[in-house]
Scaffold this motif. Sequence first.
Motif, mmCIF file in Angstrom:
data_model
loop_
_atom_site.group_PDB
_atom_site.id
_atom_site.type_symbol
_atom_site.label_atom_id
_atom_site.label_comp_id
_atom_site.label_asym_id
_atom_site.label_seq_id
_atom_site.Cartn_x
_atom_site.Cartn_y
_atom_site.Cartn_z
ATOM 1 N N VAL A 186 41.469 35.028 40.032
ATOM 2 C CA VAL A 186 41.807 35.777 41.239
ATOM 3 C C VAL A 186 40.693 35.668 42.279
ATOM 4 C CG1 VAL A 186 40.920 37.990 40.502
ATOM 5 C CG2 VAL A 186 42.899 37.918 41.969
ATOM 6 N N ASP A 231 50.466 37.857 37.974
ATOM 7 C CA ASP A 231 49.337 38.750 38.199
ATOM 8 C C ASP A 231 49.513 39.439 39.551
ATOM 9 O OD1 ASP A 231 46.986 40.024 38.261
ATOM 10 O OD2 ASP A 231 45.763 38.255 38.636
ATOM 11 N N SER A 241 46.713 38.978 42.269
ATOM 12 C CA SER A 241 46.780 37.696 42.985
ATOM 13 C C SER A 241 47.917 37.714 43.985
ATOM 14 C CB SER A 241 47.011 36.565 42.005
ATOM 15 O OG SER A 241 46.058 36.596 41.008
#
Lengths: 85, 186
Positions: free
Chosen positions: A27, B25, B28
């Motif tokens: 991320v 996710d 993200s």
Amino acid sequence: MMFGLAALAIVVAAIMVLYRGIKGPRVYDRLLAINSMGTKTVILIALIGYMYERPHFLDIALVYALINFIGTIAFLKYRETGRLD
Amino acid sequence: MVDIIEIIYLFILIVCSVAAVRMKDLLSSTVVLGAYSLVMAIIWMDLNAVDVAFTEASVGAGITTVLIIAALSRTTRGEYVPGIEERYKTRKARRLKNGALFIVTLCTFGVLVYGTMDMPNFGDPDAPARHHVADRYIEKSHEEVYVENFVTAILASYRGYDTLGETSVIFTAGVALMMLLRRSKS
């Protein structure tokens, strides 16, 4: 013409950055990609202002640069402490 | 040249939104949605709608990201992913459901495209929307409300009650959020 070519180069760079933003395994890669995407947005707004012959778009680009980091700060605070307040 | 940039940016917009939907996710996904807002702001800028671009960048890329991250910090970061066996068992049902959804979406798209066929061309100065009340605002607003700027005259005088209502709604929402989110003393 000059400004148009510069803007096109910025768009190509934005596409390359977006690839990392979508593909990026972690991320943090995505966050960095989005941050540099914001920088490219600022430059592109300035260039569009010169292409439309309205140079006061430059002020707007400056304010965009100020807005750009809010999401990043919130994200980093969330990663560091696990909560925002 | 601006047209080429706009087309490329619309393509990037589609890529961003599909990627944000498909990511498992959620953090993200939030970050990619921020990129979506920045791209959208550039498109508004190309259309010469500077104020809308500003709102898009500050609300879409700024505040919405912060709010979604706050929501994630209170709930959970991952999306529910079914196990292998469950996935295998329901694959056929899921395919059926996706097919039905695809057909419904395609029908809605067709209806919307059919609806836009009667509309005037993009940027047409003779469109009815540009002559309904706009002429009066442009010609008479200065002598009626003594304000130099049309937009200010419309927002603060002709639609004054509308603006007052909007402002009170936003104020109420802000007060309610502050009461909900304040930290308890315990």
